[in-house]
Design a protein around this motif. Structure first.
Motif, PDB file in Angstrom:
ATOM      1  N   THR A   1       0.821  -1.207   0.000  1.00  0.00           N
ATOM      2  CA  THR A   1       0.000   0.000   0.000  1.00  0.00           C
ATOM      3  C   THR A   1       0.859   1.262   0.000  1.00  0.00           C
ATOM      4  O   THR A   1       0.420   2.312  -0.483  1.00  0.00           O
ATOM      5  N   ASP A   2       2.068   1.175   0.560  1.00  0.00           N
ATOM      6  CA  ASP A   2       2.987   2.318   0.485  1.00  0.00           C
ATOM      7  C   ASP A   2       3.314   2.647  -0.969  1.00  0.00           C
ATOM      8  O   ASP A   2       3.351   3.819  -1.361  1.00  0.00           O
ATOM      9  N   LEU A   3       3.569   1.622  -1.757  1.00  0.00           N
ATOM     10  CA  LEU A   3       3.881   1.843  -3.175  1.00  0.00           C
ATOM     11  C   LEU A   3       2.690   2.463  -3.902  1.00  0.00           C
ATOM     12  O   LEU A   3       2.854   3.417  -4.676  1.00  0.00           O
ATOM     13  N   PHE A   4       1.491   1.934  -3.641  1.00  0.00           N
ATOM     14  CA  PHE A   4       0.297   2.508  -4.264  1.00  0.00           C
ATOM     15  C   PHE A   4       0.084   3.943  -3.797  1.00  0.00           C
ATOM     16  O   PHE A   4      -0.275   4.826  -4.579  1.00  0.00           O
ATOM     17  N   GLY A   5       0.297   4.172  -2.489  1.00  0.00           N
ATOM     18  CA  GLY A   5       0.130   5.507  -1.951  1.00  0.00           C
ATOM     19  C   GLY A   5       1.106   6.499  -2.570  1.00  0.00           C
ATOM     20  O   GLY A   5       0.747   7.656  -2.846  1.00  0.00           O
ATOM     21  N   GLU A   6       2.345   6.072  -2.792  1.00  0.00           N
ATOM     22  CA  GLU A   6       3.339   6.948  -3.415  1.00  0.00           C
ATOM     23  C   GLU A   6       2.919   7.328  -4.830  1.00  0.00           C
ATOM     24  O   GLU A   6       3.120   8.470  -5.266  1.00  0.00           O
TER      25      GLU A   6
ATOM     26  N   VAL B   1       1.459   4.576   9.319  1.00  0.00           N
ATOM     27  CA  VAL B   1       2.001   3.365   8.706  1.00  0.00           C
ATOM     28  C   VAL B   1       1.083   2.973   7.566  1.00  0.00           C
ATOM     29  O   VAL B   1      -0.135   3.017   7.700  1.00  0.00           O
ATOM     30  N   SER B   2       1.666   2.603   6.424  1.00  0.00           N
ATOM     31  CA  SER B   2       0.968   2.149   5.222  1.00  0.00           C
ATOM     32  C   SER B   2       0.406   3.326   4.444  1.00  0.00           C
ATOM     33  O   SER B   2       0.312   4.451   4.945  1.00  0.00           O
ATOM     34  N   LYS B   3       0.050   3.058   3.209  1.00  0.00           N
ATOM     35  CA  LYS B   3      -0.584   4.046   2.327  1.00  0.00           C
ATOM     36  C   LYS B   3       0.229   5.332   2.207  1.00  0.00           C
ATOM     37  O   LYS B   3      -0.296   6.435   2.231  1.00  0.00           O
ATOM     38  N   GLY B   4       1.530   5.163   2.080  1.00  0.00           N
ATOM     39  CA  GLY B   4       2.427   6.306   1.933  1.00  0.00           C
ATOM     40  C   GLY B   4       3.092   6.747   3.214  1.00  0.00           C
ATOM     41  O   GLY B   4       4.123   7.412   3.184  1.00  0.00           O
ATOM     42  N   SER B   5       2.500   6.436   4.367  1.00  0.00           N
ATOM     43  CA  SER B   5       3.076   6.722   5.687  1.00  0.00           C
ATOM     44  C   SER B   5       3.604   8.146   5.837  1.00  0.00           C
ATOM     45  O   SER B   5       4.717   8.364   6.315  1.00  0.00           O
ATOM     46  N   PRO B   6       2.825   9.173   5.465  1.00  0.00           N
ATOM     47  CA  PRO B   6       3.366  10.530   5.515  1.00  0.00           C
ATOM     48  C   PRO B   6       3.702  11.020   6.915  1.00  0.00           C
ATOM     49  O   PRO B   6       4.589  11.864   7.084  1.00  0.00           O
ATOM     50  N   PHE B   7       2.992  10.522   7.935  1.00  0.00           N
ATOM     51  CA  PHE B   7       3.181  11.033   9.289  1.00  0.00           C
ATOM     52  C   PHE B   7       3.888  10.037  10.204  1.00  0.00           C
ATOM     53  O   PHE B   7       3.757  10.097  11.428  1.00  0.00           O
TER      54      PHE B   7
ATOM     55  N   ASP C   1     -10.277   7.173   1.091  1.00  0.00           N
ATOM     56  CA  ASP C   1      -9.713   7.363  -0.247  1.00  0.00           C
ATOM     57  C   ASP C   1      -8.845   8.612  -0.313  1.00  0.00           C
ATOM     58  O   ASP C   1      -7.835   8.645  -1.020  1.00  0.00           O
ATOM     59  N   ASP C   2      -9.219   9.660   0.427  1.00  0.00           N
ATOM     60  CA  ASP C   2      -8.414  10.882   0.453  1.00  0.00           C
ATOM     61  C   ASP C   2      -7.068  10.626   1.112  1.00  0.00           C
ATOM     62  O   ASP C   2      -6.018  11.025   0.592  1.00  0.00           O
ATOM     63  N   LEU C   3      -7.083   9.944   2.264  1.00  0.00           N
ATOM     64  CA  LEU C   3      -5.847   9.711   3.011  1.00  0.00           C
ATOM     65  C   LEU C   3      -4.950   8.689   2.332  1.00  0.00           C
ATOM     66  O   LEU C   3      -3.769   8.589   2.679  1.00  0.00           O
ATOM     67  N   TYR C   4      -5.489   7.926   1.389  1.00  0.00           N
ATOM     68  CA  TYR C   4      -4.643   7.022   0.599  1.00  0.00           C
ATOM     69  C   TYR C   4      -3.752   7.835  -0.349  1.00  0.00           C
ATOM     70  O   TYR C   4      -2.677   7.397  -0.748  1.00  0.00           O
TER      71      TYR C   4
END
Length: 283
Positions: free
Chosen positions: A43-48, A149-155, A121-124
């Motif tokens: 999900t990190d890859l998809f989020g990126e 954690v996950s979905k780009g892990s911005p924070f 969907d927004d936070l993804y």
């Protein structure tokens, strides 16, 4: 005369049950492991990818705006502006980017496009603006949520922030520099302890008493993102401060609690070709 070996004894019912349970647990373990890998890495890859697309879109909008209103930067000491004079000239659309968030102490490459909305969907896509809260630079509370954690892990690294660290928000027309408020454990010695980059950052009093740079709360504590955190009113009072609030899950890999980071606006700059706020070089 030949003899044949006797058949091996058949396992008893108890042994078969233990073996079956063991095989089931192994299977469940593999499934859980695959789920963790998917949640943390895939999900990190998809989020990126989603974040990159949002950034490309907002860059395109900003570029078109600059083509019609190019501003040449004056001398650096003349770039600071009064945030009261900075009126947002853009609209926000759910799921689309409208600002960029930079935290210099987390690295020169720490930059995320902020989208409107905090639905899953927004936070993804990236950090999401609580739509009911104020816009960057406005009186009140500009509040943003993001995955730890996950979905780009911005924070993921918000827990590393210290008091007075800069949180820089870029919009179509402006730069806004917020600084993390004092921590609860720093309150008693704050006035007597010199600190770098802390001009404009004070222990909060009055209606803001008890609002600290980092707090751990329950997920239900929505009052942290109200115009005056913890004051149960959606009305922005005339003397409201200009705050930023960042929220994420706590502890890591759990959503049992929420980590809250509060900061106060200390500077703003007009956008101009070739100009970057000096706070972006802080480490």
């Amino acid at each position: 005369m030949t003899t044949t070996a006797p058949d091996p004894p058949r396992p008893g019912a108890g042994r078969r049950l233990v073996r079956g349970v063991g095989e089931l647990l192994i299977t469940l373990g593999v499934v859980v492991l695959l789920f963790v890998v998917y949640e943390v890495y895939v999900t990190d890859l998809f989020g990126e990818r989603k974040q990159a697309a949002a950034t490309t879109a907002v860059d395109r909008v900003w570029a078109q705006s600059q083509e019609t209103a190019t501003v040449i930067a004056p001398a650096p000491d003349q770039m600071a502006t009064d945030p009261q004079q900075r009126v947002p000239r853009y609209d926000t659309v759910l799921g689309e980017g409208f600002a960029k968030l930079r935290i210099p102490v987390l690295g020169a490459d720490y930059v995320f496009t902020v989208v409107e909305g905090t639905a899953p969907d927004d936070l993804y896509i990236g950090p999401g603006h609580y739509s009911e809260t104020q816009l960057p630079g406005e009186q009140g509370n500009f509040a943003v949520a993001g995955h730890r954690v996950s979905k780009g892990s911005p924070f993921n690294d918000l827990g590393l922030l210290n008091s007075c660290d800069a949180v820089v928000v870029e919009t179509q027309d402006d730069w806004f520099v917020y600084r993390v408020l004092p921590m609860a454990e720093e309150e008693s010695a704050w006035a007597a302890t010199p600190r770098a980059h802390c001009a404009g950052v004070q222990v909060q009093t009055g209606a803001y008493h008890g609002v600290y740079g980092r707090q751990i709360t329950l997920p239900s504590d929505y009052a942290q993102v109200l115009p005056v955190p913890t004051v149960l009113s959606t009305t922005v009072p005339p003397d409201a401060q200009r705050l930023i609030t960042l929220t994420t899950c706590h502890p890591q890999f759990s959503d049992a609690e929420r980590m809250i980071i509060h900061g106060v606006l200390v500077a703003s700059y007009a956008k101009a070709t070739g100009y970057l706020p000096p706070e972006l070089t802080e480490t």
